[in-house]
Design a protein around this motif. Structure first.
Motif, mmCIF file in Angstrom:
data_model
loop_
_atom_site.group_PDB
_atom_site.id
_atom_site.type_symbol
_atom_site.label_atom_id
_atom_site.label_comp_id
_atom_site.label_asym_id
_atom_site.label_seq_id
_atom_site.Cartn_x
_atom_site.Cartn_y
_atom_site.Cartn_z
ATOM 1 N N GLU A 359 -1.431 6.005 3.768
ATOM 2 C CA GLU A 359 -2.537 6.357 2.888
ATOM 3 C C GLU A 359 -3.540 7.250 3.618
ATOM 4 O O GLU A 359 -4.027 8.260 3.072
ATOM 5 C CB GLU A 359 -3.233 5.082 2.398
ATOM 6 C CG GLU A 359 -4.407 5.363 1.436
ATOM 7 C CD GLU A 359 -5.076 4.084 0.971
ATOM 8 O OE1 GLU A 359 -6.040 4.157 0.183
ATOM 9 O OE2 GLU A 359 -4.606 2.997 1.407
ATOM 10 N N ASN A 360 -3.863 6.919 4.875
ATOM 11 C CA ASN A 360 -4.776 7.736 5.672
ATOM 12 C C ASN A 360 -4.202 9.124 5.873
ATOM 13 O O ASN A 360 -4.929 10.123 5.837
ATOM 14 C CB ASN A 360 -5.051 7.064 7.017
ATOM 15 C CG ASN A 360 -5.825 5.758 6.864
ATOM 16 O OD1 ASN A 360 -6.586 5.599 5.880
ATOM 17 N ND2 ASN A 360 -5.661 4.832 7.797
ATOM 18 N N THR A 361 -2.907 9.216 6.122
ATOM 19 C CA THR A 361 -2.261 10.533 6.327
ATOM 20 C C THR A 361 -2.351 11.352 5.048
ATOM 21 O O THR A 361 -2.651 12.560 5.081
ATOM 22 C CB THR A 361 -0.796 10.347 6.727
ATOM 23 O OG1 THR A 361 -0.721 9.584 7.943
ATOM 24 C CG2 THR A 361 -0.130 11.681 6.960
ATOM 25 N N LEU A 362 -2.099 10.724 3.910
ATOM 26 C CA LEU A 362 -2.173 11.442 2.630
ATOM 27 C C LEU A 362 -3.610 11.921 2.346
ATOM 28 O O LEU A 362 -3.825 13.023 1.833
ATOM 29 C CB LEU A 362 -1.684 10.539 1.498
ATOM 30 C CG LEU A 362 -0.172 10.283 1.481
ATOM 31 C CD1 LEU A 362 0.167 9.275 0.386
ATOM 32 C CD2 LEU A 362 0.575 11.601 1.224
ATOM 33 N N ARG A 363 -4.556 11.046 2.687
ATOM 34 C CA ARG A 363 -5.941 11.447 2.454
ATOM 35 C C ARG A 363 -6.301 12.644 3.308
ATOM 36 O O ARG A 363 -7.004 13.573 2.864
ATOM 37 C CB ARG A 363 -6.891 10.279 2.795
ATOM 38 C CG ARG A 363 -6.836 9.133 1.803
ATOM 39 C CD ARG A 363 -7.798 8.018 2.217
ATOM 40 N NE ARG A 363 -7.749 6.911 1.305
ATOM 41 C CZ ARG A 363 -8.473 6.849 0.155
ATOM 42 N NH1 ARG A 363 -9.295 7.844 -0.154
ATOM 43 N NH2 ARG A 363 -8.379 5.798 -0.651
#
Length: 422
Positions: A359-363
Protein backbone atom coordinates in the motif's frame (compact mmCIF):
# COMPACT_ATOMS: atom_id res chain seq x y z
CA UNK A 1 66.56 -113.67 -70.53
CA UNK A 2 63.18 -112.41 -71.76
CA UNK A 3 62.66 -112.14 -75.51
CA UNK A 4 59.80 -110.69 -77.54
CA UNK A 5 58.62 -112.88 -80.44
CA UNK A 6 55.99 -112.27 -83.11
CA UNK A 7 54.57 -115.02 -85.26
CA UNK A 8 51.55 -116.88 -86.62
CA UNK A 9 49.96 -119.68 -84.65
CA UNK A 10 50.80 -122.91 -86.50
CA UNK A 11 49.21 -125.28 -83.98
CA UNK A 12 47.38 -124.92 -80.70
CA UNK A 13 46.38 -127.32 -77.90
CA UNK A 14 44.70 -126.61 -74.58
CA UNK A 15 45.48 -129.38 -72.11
CA UNK A 16 43.08 -130.60 -69.43
CA UNK A 17 45.40 -129.00 -66.89
CA UNK A 18 44.67 -125.62 -68.48
CA UNK A 19 48.16 -125.20 -69.98
CA UNK A 20 48.50 -124.05 -73.60
CA UNK A 21 50.86 -125.75 -76.02
CA UNK A 22 51.30 -124.11 -79.42
CA UNK A 23 53.79 -123.21 -82.15
CA UNK A 24 54.67 -119.83 -83.62
CA UNK A 25 56.08 -119.49 -87.11
CA UNK A 26 57.13 -116.94 -89.68
CA UNK A 27 58.41 -117.23 -93.26
CA UNK A 28 61.75 -118.69 -92.13
CA UNK A 29 61.36 -120.57 -88.84
CA UNK A 30 59.05 -122.11 -86.24
CA UNK A 31 59.33 -122.48 -82.46
CA UNK A 32 57.40 -124.47 -79.88
CA UNK A 33 55.79 -122.55 -77.02
CA UNK A 34 54.08 -123.32 -73.74
CA UNK A 35 51.99 -120.99 -71.57
CA UNK A 36 51.03 -122.29 -68.17
CA UNK A 37 47.53 -121.85 -66.77
CA UNK A 38 48.44 -119.26 -64.12
CA UNK A 39 49.67 -117.06 -66.96
CA UNK A 40 47.15 -117.69 -69.71
CA UNK A 41 44.09 -116.90 -67.55
CA UNK A 42 45.15 -113.25 -67.83
CA UNK A 43 45.27 -113.19 -71.63
CA UNK A 44 41.60 -112.55 -72.25
CA UNK A 45 41.23 -114.60 -75.45
CA UNK A 46 41.81 -118.13 -76.73
CA UNK A 47 44.37 -118.27 -79.54
CA UNK A 48 43.55 -120.19 -82.70
CA UNK A 49 45.52 -121.32 -85.72
CA UNK A 50 46.28 -118.42 -88.01
CA UNK A 51 46.29 -115.74 -85.32
CA UNK A 52 49.25 -113.40 -85.41
CA UNK A 53 50.51 -113.05 -81.87
CA UNK A 54 53.21 -111.26 -79.95
CA UNK A 55 54.72 -113.09 -76.97
CA UNK A 56 57.05 -112.06 -74.17
CA UNK A 57 58.81 -115.26 -73.14
CA UNK A 58 61.84 -116.99 -71.64
CA UNK A 59 63.91 -119.47 -73.70
CA UNK A 60 63.93 -122.91 -72.10
CA UNK A 61 64.83 -126.55 -72.75
CA UNK A 62 62.38 -129.44 -72.57
CA UNK A 63 64.87 -131.94 -71.19
CA UNK A 64 62.98 -135.24 -71.80
CA UNK A 65 63.15 -134.59 -75.55
CA UNK A 66 66.08 -132.25 -75.63
CA UNK A 67 64.00 -129.61 -77.44
CA UNK A 68 64.25 -125.87 -77.19
CA UNK A 69 60.95 -124.06 -76.46
CA UNK A 70 59.78 -120.73 -75.17
CA UNK A 71 57.97 -120.24 -71.86
CA UNK A 72 55.43 -117.50 -72.55
CA UNK A 73 54.73 -114.92 -69.83
CA UNK A 74 52.38 -112.58 -71.72
CA UNK A 75 50.55 -112.98 -75.00
CA UNK A 76 48.63 -110.54 -77.14
CA UNK A 77 47.58 -110.01 -80.71
CA UNK A 78 50.35 -108.61 -82.83
CA UNK A 79 50.21 -104.82 -82.97
CA UNK A 80 48.44 -104.48 -79.61
CA UNK A 81 51.53 -103.59 -77.65
CA UNK A 82 50.64 -99.90 -77.70
CA UNK A 83 47.13 -100.66 -76.40
CA UNK A 84 48.49 -102.61 -73.48
CA UNK A 85 50.89 -99.83 -72.56
CA UNK A 86 48.06 -97.30 -72.81
CA UNK A 87 45.96 -99.57 -70.61
CA UNK A 88 48.64 -99.66 -67.92
CA UNK A 89 49.32 -95.92 -68.03
CA UNK A 90 45.63 -95.01 -67.82
CA UNK A 91 45.03 -97.55 -65.06
CA UNK A 92 47.87 -96.06 -63.00
CA UNK A 93 46.65 -92.50 -63.52
CA UNK A 94 43.00 -93.22 -62.63
CA UNK A 95 43.99 -95.35 -59.65
CA UNK A 96 46.09 -92.45 -58.37
CA UNK A 97 43.03 -90.21 -58.63
CA UNK A 98 41.08 -92.69 -56.50
CA UNK A 99 38.53 -93.76 -59.13
CA UNK A 100 39.14 -97.43 -58.29
CA UNK A 101 39.21 -96.97 -54.49
CA UNK A 102 37.09 -99.35 -52.45
CA UNK A 103 36.03 -96.44 -50.23
CA UNK A 104 33.86 -95.01 -53.00
CA UNK A 105 32.17 -98.31 -53.87
CA UNK A 106 28.46 -98.38 -53.04
CA UNK A 107 26.55 -101.53 -52.11
CA UNK A 108 23.79 -102.77 -54.37
CA UNK A 109 20.21 -102.51 -53.09
CA UNK A 110 18.98 -105.69 -51.47
CA UNK A 111 15.93 -105.73 -53.71
CA UNK A 112 16.01 -104.02 -57.11
CA UNK A 113 12.76 -103.80 -59.06
CA UNK A 114 13.78 -101.25 -61.70
CA UNK A 115 17.14 -101.69 -63.45
CA UNK A 116 18.86 -100.24 -66.51
CA UNK A 117 20.87 -102.31 -68.98
CA UNK A 118 23.48 -100.57 -71.15
CA UNK A 119 24.61 -102.84 -73.99
CA UNK A 120 24.18 -103.55 -77.70
CA UNK A 121 20.88 -104.76 -79.14
CA UNK A 122 22.80 -107.34 -81.19
CA UNK A 123 24.92 -108.60 -78.28
CA UNK A 124 24.57 -112.26 -77.35
CA UNK A 125 25.06 -111.07 -73.79
CA UNK A 126 21.71 -109.24 -73.93
CA UNK A 127 19.85 -112.43 -74.83
CA UNK A 128 21.56 -114.28 -71.97
CA UNK A 129 20.61 -111.54 -69.52
CA UNK A 130 16.99 -111.48 -70.67
CA UNK A 131 16.70 -115.25 -70.21
CA UNK A 132 18.27 -114.99 -66.77
CA UNK A 133 15.90 -112.24 -65.63
CA UNK A 134 12.83 -114.00 -67.04
CA UNK A 135 13.81 -117.25 -65.31
CA UNK A 136 14.95 -115.90 -61.96
CA UNK A 137 13.02 -112.70 -61.40
CA UNK A 138 10.08 -111.97 -63.69
CA UNK A 139 9.03 -109.30 -61.19
CA UNK A 140 12.06 -107.13 -62.11
CA UNK A 141 11.39 -104.43 -64.70
CA UNK A 142 14.35 -103.42 -66.86
CA UNK A 143 14.95 -100.68 -69.41
CA UNK A 144 17.42 -101.14 -72.27
CA UNK A 145 19.73 -98.30 -73.29
CA UNK A 146 21.20 -99.52 -76.60
CA UNK A 147 24.73 -98.54 -77.60
CA UNK A 148 27.59 -99.77 -79.71
CA UNK A 149 30.07 -101.83 -77.66
CA UNK A 150 32.93 -102.01 -80.15
CA UNK A 151 34.63 -99.60 -82.52
CA UNK A 152 35.24 -95.87 -82.60
CA UNK A 153 31.56 -94.92 -82.24
CA UNK A 154 31.18 -96.96 -79.06
CA UNK A 155 32.87 -94.57 -76.61
CA UNK A 156 30.56 -91.53 -76.99
CA UNK A 157 27.48 -93.77 -77.24
CA UNK A 158 28.32 -95.63 -74.03
CA UNK A 159 28.94 -92.34 -72.19
CA UNK A 160 25.60 -90.91 -73.38
CA UNK A 161 23.72 -94.11 -72.48
CA UNK A 162 25.21 -94.16 -68.97
CA UNK A 163 24.29 -90.53 -68.37
CA UNK A 164 20.74 -91.08 -69.62
CA UNK A 165 20.27 -94.17 -67.47
CA UNK A 166 21.74 -92.44 -64.40
CA UNK A 167 19.24 -89.57 -64.67
CA UNK A 168 16.21 -91.84 -65.17
CA UNK A 169 15.82 -92.91 -61.55
CA UNK A 170 16.76 -96.59 -61.82
CA UNK A 171 17.93 -98.55 -58.79
CA UNK A 172 20.86 -100.25 -60.55
CA UNK A 173 22.71 -99.82 -63.87
CA UNK A 174 24.22 -102.88 -65.60
CA UNK A 175 26.95 -102.27 -68.18
CA UNK A 176 27.43 -105.47 -70.20
CA UNK A 177 29.22 -106.96 -73.21
CA UNK A 178 30.33 -110.41 -74.30
CA UNK A 179 33.93 -111.57 -74.58
CA UNK A 180 36.51 -110.50 -77.15
CA UNK A 181 40.09 -109.48 -77.67
CA UNK A 182 41.75 -106.51 -76.03
CA UNK A 183 41.11 -104.55 -79.19
CA UNK A 184 37.44 -105.58 -79.25
CA UNK A 185 36.95 -104.51 -75.64
CA UNK A 186 39.05 -101.36 -75.87
CA UNK A 187 36.13 -98.93 -75.71
CA UNK A 188 35.63 -100.04 -72.07
CA UNK A 189 39.21 -98.91 -71.38
CA UNK A 190 38.70 -95.42 -72.78
CA UNK A 191 39.08 -92.68 -70.17
CA UNK A 192 35.72 -91.07 -71.01
CA UNK A 193 33.85 -94.34 -70.42
CA UNK A 194 35.70 -95.07 -67.18
CA UNK A 195 34.96 -91.60 -65.82
CA UNK A 196 31.31 -91.87 -66.89
CA UNK A 197 30.99 -95.11 -64.91
CA UNK A 198 32.64 -93.55 -61.86
CA UNK A 199 30.40 -90.46 -62.07
CA UNK A 200 27.13 -92.41 -61.92
CA UNK A 201 25.05 -91.66 -58.85
CA UNK A 202 23.15 -94.91 -59.38
CA UNK A 203 25.00 -98.06 -58.23
CA UNK A 204 26.65 -99.76 -61.21
CA UNK A 205 27.45 -103.38 -62.08
CA UNK A 206 29.90 -104.16 -64.89
CA UNK A 207 29.76 -107.55 -66.60
CA UNK A 208 32.14 -107.29 -69.55
CA UNK A 209 33.62 -110.24 -71.40
CA UNK A 210 34.69 -113.41 -69.62
CA UNK A 211 36.15 -113.77 -66.14
CA UNK A 212 39.69 -113.26 -67.49
CA UNK A 213 38.72 -110.02 -69.26
CA UNK A 214 39.27 -107.13 -66.88
CA UNK A 215 38.61 -103.66 -68.29
CA UNK A 216 39.12 -100.32 -66.56
CA UNK A 217 35.36 -99.71 -66.58
CA UNK A 218 34.98 -102.75 -64.35
CA UNK A 219 37.50 -101.31 -61.88
CA UNK A 220 35.44 -98.09 -61.74
CA UNK A 221 32.09 -99.85 -61.29
CA UNK A 222 30.69 -100.44 -57.82
CA UNK A 223 30.50 -104.20 -58.44
CA UNK A 224 32.27 -106.35 -61.06
CA UNK A 225 30.57 -109.49 -62.36
CA UNK A 226 32.52 -112.23 -64.12
CA UNK A 227 30.06 -112.32 -67.07
CA UNK A 228 26.93 -110.48 -68.24
CA UNK A 229 24.84 -113.42 -67.03
CA UNK A 230 26.44 -113.18 -63.60
CA UNK A 231 25.65 -109.45 -63.58
CA UNK A 232 21.97 -110.19 -64.23
CA UNK A 233 21.99 -112.68 -61.37
CA UNK A 234 23.57 -110.14 -59.00
CA UNK A 235 20.81 -107.56 -59.51
CA UNK A 236 17.86 -109.97 -59.50
CA UNK A 237 17.21 -111.99 -56.35
CA UNK A 238 14.97 -114.90 -57.40
CA UNK A 239 11.26 -114.26 -57.17
CA UNK A 240 10.88 -117.57 -55.36
CA UNK A 241 13.31 -116.39 -52.69
CA UNK A 242 11.35 -113.15 -52.22
CA UNK A 243 8.09 -115.08 -51.94
CA UNK A 244 9.70 -117.40 -49.39
CA UNK A 245 10.90 -114.41 -47.38
CA UNK A 246 7.43 -112.85 -47.47
CA UNK A 247 5.91 -116.15 -46.33
CA UNK A 248 8.44 -116.38 -43.49
CA UNK A 249 7.67 -112.80 -42.42
CA UNK A 250 3.96 -113.58 -42.55
CA UNK A 251 4.44 -116.63 -40.33
CA UNK A 252 6.54 -114.62 -37.89
CA UNK A 253 3.91 -111.89 -37.80
CA UNK A 254 1.17 -114.41 -37.16
CA UNK A 255 3.12 -115.94 -34.28
CA UNK A 256 3.74 -112.50 -32.77
CA UNK A 257 0.06 -111.53 -33.06
CA UNK A 258 -1.12 -114.84 -31.59
CA UNK A 259 1.28 -114.45 -28.66
CA UNK A 260 0.12 -110.86 -28.09
CA UNK A 261 -3.55 -111.89 -28.20
CA UNK A 262 -2.89 -114.74 -25.76
CA UNK A 263 -1.13 -112.37 -23.37
CA UNK A 264 -4.00 -109.86 -23.55
CA UNK A 265 -6.54 -112.65 -22.92
CA UNK A 266 -4.66 -113.69 -19.78
CA UNK A 267 -4.55 -110.11 -18.57
CA UNK A 268 -8.31 -109.82 -19.16
CA UNK A 269 -8.94 -112.97 -17.13
CA UNK A 270 -6.91 -111.60 -14.23
CA UNK A 271 -8.82 -108.30 -14.37
CA UNK A 272 -12.17 -110.15 -14.35
CA UNK A 273 -11.13 -112.05 -11.20
CA UNK A 274 -10.48 -108.74 -9.48
CA UNK A 275 -13.91 -107.27 -10.31
CA UNK A 276 -16.63 -107.01 -7.54
CA UNK A 277 -20.42 -107.29 -7.93
CA UNK A 278 -22.44 -104.07 -8.40
CA UNK A 279 -24.15 -104.47 -4.99
CA UNK A 280 -20.83 -104.90 -3.22
CA UNK A 281 -19.45 -101.91 -5.05
CA UNK A 282 -22.46 -99.76 -4.01
CA UNK A 283 -22.18 -100.96 -0.41
CA UNK A 284 -18.52 -99.96 -0.34
CA UNK A 285 -19.40 -96.54 -1.70
CA UNK A 286 -22.13 -96.11 0.93
CA UNK A 287 -19.68 -96.95 3.72
CA UNK A 288 -17.19 -94.46 2.36
CA UNK A 289 -19.94 -91.83 2.16
CA UNK A 290 -21.05 -92.44 5.79
CA UNK A 291 -17.49 -92.21 7.01
CA UNK A 292 -16.92 -89.01 5.02
CA UNK A 293 -20.11 -87.46 6.47
CA UNK A 294 -19.04 -88.20 10.05
CA UNK A 295 -15.58 -86.80 9.41
CA UNK A 296 -17.06 -83.62 7.90
CA UNK A 297 -19.40 -83.09 10.89
CA UNK A 298 -16.53 -83.39 13.37
CA UNK A 299 -14.37 -81.05 11.32
CA UNK A 300 -17.26 -78.54 11.01
CA UNK A 301 -17.88 -78.49 14.76
CA UNK A 302 -14.21 -77.99 15.47
CA UNK A 303 -14.07 -75.20 12.91
CA UNK A 304 -17.11 -73.47 14.46
CA UNK A 305 -15.61 -73.64 17.97
CA UNK A 306 -12.33 -72.29 16.73
CA UNK A 307 -14.08 -69.50 14.80
CA UNK A 308 -16.14 -68.53 17.87
CA UNK A 309 -13.08 -68.37 20.07
CA UNK A 310 -11.24 -66.37 17.46
CA UNK A 311 -14.15 -63.93 17.10
CA UNK A 312 -14.40 -63.28 20.84
CA UNK A 313 -10.68 -62.65 21.07
CA UNK A 314 -10.80 -60.42 18.05
CA UNK A 315 -13.66 -58.33 19.51
CA UNK A 316 -11.79 -57.90 22.78
CA UNK A 317 -8.59 -56.91 21.06
CA UNK A 318 -10.50 -54.54 18.81
CA UNK A 319 -12.20 -52.81 21.80
CA UNK A 320 -8.93 -52.32 23.57
CA UNK A 321 -7.32 -51.05 20.45
CA UNK A 322 -10.21 -48.64 19.75
CA UNK A 323 -10.16 -47.19 23.31
CA UNK A 324 -6.43 -46.62 23.25
CA UNK A 325 -6.61 -45.28 19.74
CA UNK A 326 -9.34 -42.76 20.62
CA UNK A 327 -7.30 -41.33 23.52
CA UNK A 328 -4.20 -41.08 21.43
CA UNK A 329 -6.17 -39.54 18.54
CA UNK A 330 -7.74 -36.93 20.84
CA UNK A 331 -4.30 -35.93 22.17
CA UNK A 332 -2.88 -35.70 18.71
CA UNK A 333 -5.91 -33.70 17.50
CA UNK A 334 -5.49 -31.11 20.25
CA UNK A 335 -1.83 -30.72 19.43
CA UNK A 336 -2.55 -30.40 15.70
CA UNK A 337 -5.24 -27.75 16.28
CA UNK A 338 -2.82 -25.69 18.38
CA UNK A 339 -0.12 -25.90 15.75
CA UNK A 340 -2.60 -24.95 13.03
CA UNK A 341 -3.75 -21.89 14.93
CA UNK A 342 -0.17 -20.74 15.49
CA UNK A 343 0.64 -21.26 11.82
CA UNK A 344 -2.48 -19.36 10.70
CA UNK A 345 -1.66 -16.43 13.02
CA UNK A 346 1.87 -16.21 11.62
CA UNK A 347 0.56 -16.33 8.06
CA UNK A 348 -2.05 -13.59 8.74
CA UNK A 349 0.58 -11.36 10.37
CA UNK A 350 3.00 -11.87 7.46
CA UNK A 351 0.23 -11.11 4.96
CA UNK A 352 -0.79 -7.92 6.80
CA UNK A 353 2.73 -6.60 6.80
CA UNK A 354 3.08 -7.41 3.12
CA UNK A 355 -0.15 -5.61 2.25
CA UNK A 356 0.94 -2.56 4.23
CA UNK A 357 4.23 -2.38 2.37
CA UNK A 358 2.49 -2.71 -1.00
CA UNK A 359 0.00 0.00 0.00
CA UNK A 360 2.86 2.41 0.85
CA UNK A 361 4.55 1.60 -2.47
CA UNK A 362 1.32 2.26 -4.38
CA UNK A 363 0.81 5.52 -2.55
CA UNK A 364 4.34 6.64 -3.40
CA UNK A 365 3.83 5.81 -7.08
CA UNK A 366 0.33 7.29 -7.33
CA UNK A 367 -0.07 10.21 -9.87
CA UNK A 368 -2.17 11.95 -7.26
CA UNK A 369 0.93 12.52 -5.12
CA UNK A 370 2.62 14.35 -8.01
CA UNK A 371 -0.46 16.49 -8.52
CA UNK A 372 -0.45 17.36 -4.83
CA UNK A 373 3.13 18.65 -5.30
CA UNK A 374 1.80 21.26 -7.74
CA UNK A 375 2.11 19.39 -11.03
CA UNK A 376 -0.68 19.15 -13.61
CA UNK A 377 -1.15 17.18 -16.79
CA UNK A 378 -2.71 18.47 -19.99
CA UNK A 379 -5.19 16.72 -22.24
CA UNK A 380 -6.67 17.42 -25.62
CA UNK A 381 -10.01 16.00 -26.53
CA UNK A 382 -8.30 12.81 -27.72
CA UNK A 383 -5.17 12.23 -25.65
CA UNK A 384 -2.74 13.36 -22.96
CA UNK A 385 -0.31 16.04 -24.07
CA UNK A 386 3.33 15.10 -23.56
CA UNK A 387 4.91 17.19 -26.33
CA UNK A 388 4.59 20.81 -27.54
CA UNK A 389 4.23 19.44 -31.04
CA UNK A 390 0.80 18.03 -30.16
CA UNK A 391 -0.78 21.48 -29.65
CA UNK A 392 -1.05 24.73 -31.54
CA UNK A 393 -1.47 28.32 -30.28
CA UNK A 394 -5.12 29.13 -29.60
CA UNK A 395 -6.00 25.52 -28.82
CA UNK A 396 -8.05 24.89 -25.65
CA UNK A 397 -6.62 22.22 -23.29
CA UNK A 398 -7.88 20.58 -20.08
CA UNK A 399 -5.38 20.91 -17.17
CA UNK A 400 -5.90 18.41 -14.35
CA UNK A 401 -4.72 19.46 -10.85
CA UNK A 402 -4.79 17.67 -7.51
CA UNK A 403 -8.20 19.05 -6.56
CA UNK A 404 -9.87 19.71 -9.92
CA UNK A 405 -9.60 20.63 -13.59
CA UNK A 406 -9.02 23.88 -15.55
CA UNK A 407 -9.62 24.77 -19.19
CA UNK A 408 -6.64 26.76 -20.56
CA UNK A 409 -5.87 28.35 -23.94
CA UNK A 410 -2.45 28.03 -25.54
CA UNK A 411 -1.05 31.45 -26.34
CA UNK A 412 2.38 30.42 -27.55
CA UNK A 413 4.72 27.36 -27.51
CA UNK A 414 8.47 27.15 -27.06
CA UNK A 415 10.67 24.11 -27.56
CA UNK A 416 12.97 23.28 -24.71
CA UNK A 417 13.89 20.60 -22.18
CA UNK A 418 14.16 20.14 -18.45
CA UNK A 419 11.75 20.29 -15.58
CA UNK A 420 11.29 23.55 -13.67
CA UNK A 421 12.16 23.40 -9.98
CA UNK A 422 9.32 23.63 -7.49
Amino acid sequence: MAVRIQGEVASFTKASSGHWYFSLKDEQAQVKAVMFRQRNILVGFLPKVGDKLEALAQVGLYEPRGELQILVDTLKHAGQGDLHERYLRLKTMLATEGLFSQDRKRPLPAYAFNIAIVTSLQAAALADMRRTLARRAPHVRYTLYPTAVQGEAATPQIVAALQQADSAGHEVIVLARGGGSLEDLWCFNEEAVVRAVAACVTPTVAGIGHESDVTLAEFAADVRASTPTAAAELVSPPTADLIAQVDALQRDLRRVLEAALSQRAQQLDRLELGLVTPSAYLQALEQRLTHARAVMQRQLQQALRFANQSMVGCVQRTGRALHGGMNEAQTRNTKVVRLLRQSVDRKVQQASMGLLGQENTLRALSPQRNLEKGYAFLQTADSVVNSVDQVEPGQVLAATLADGQLNVTVRDKTHGSGVPSV
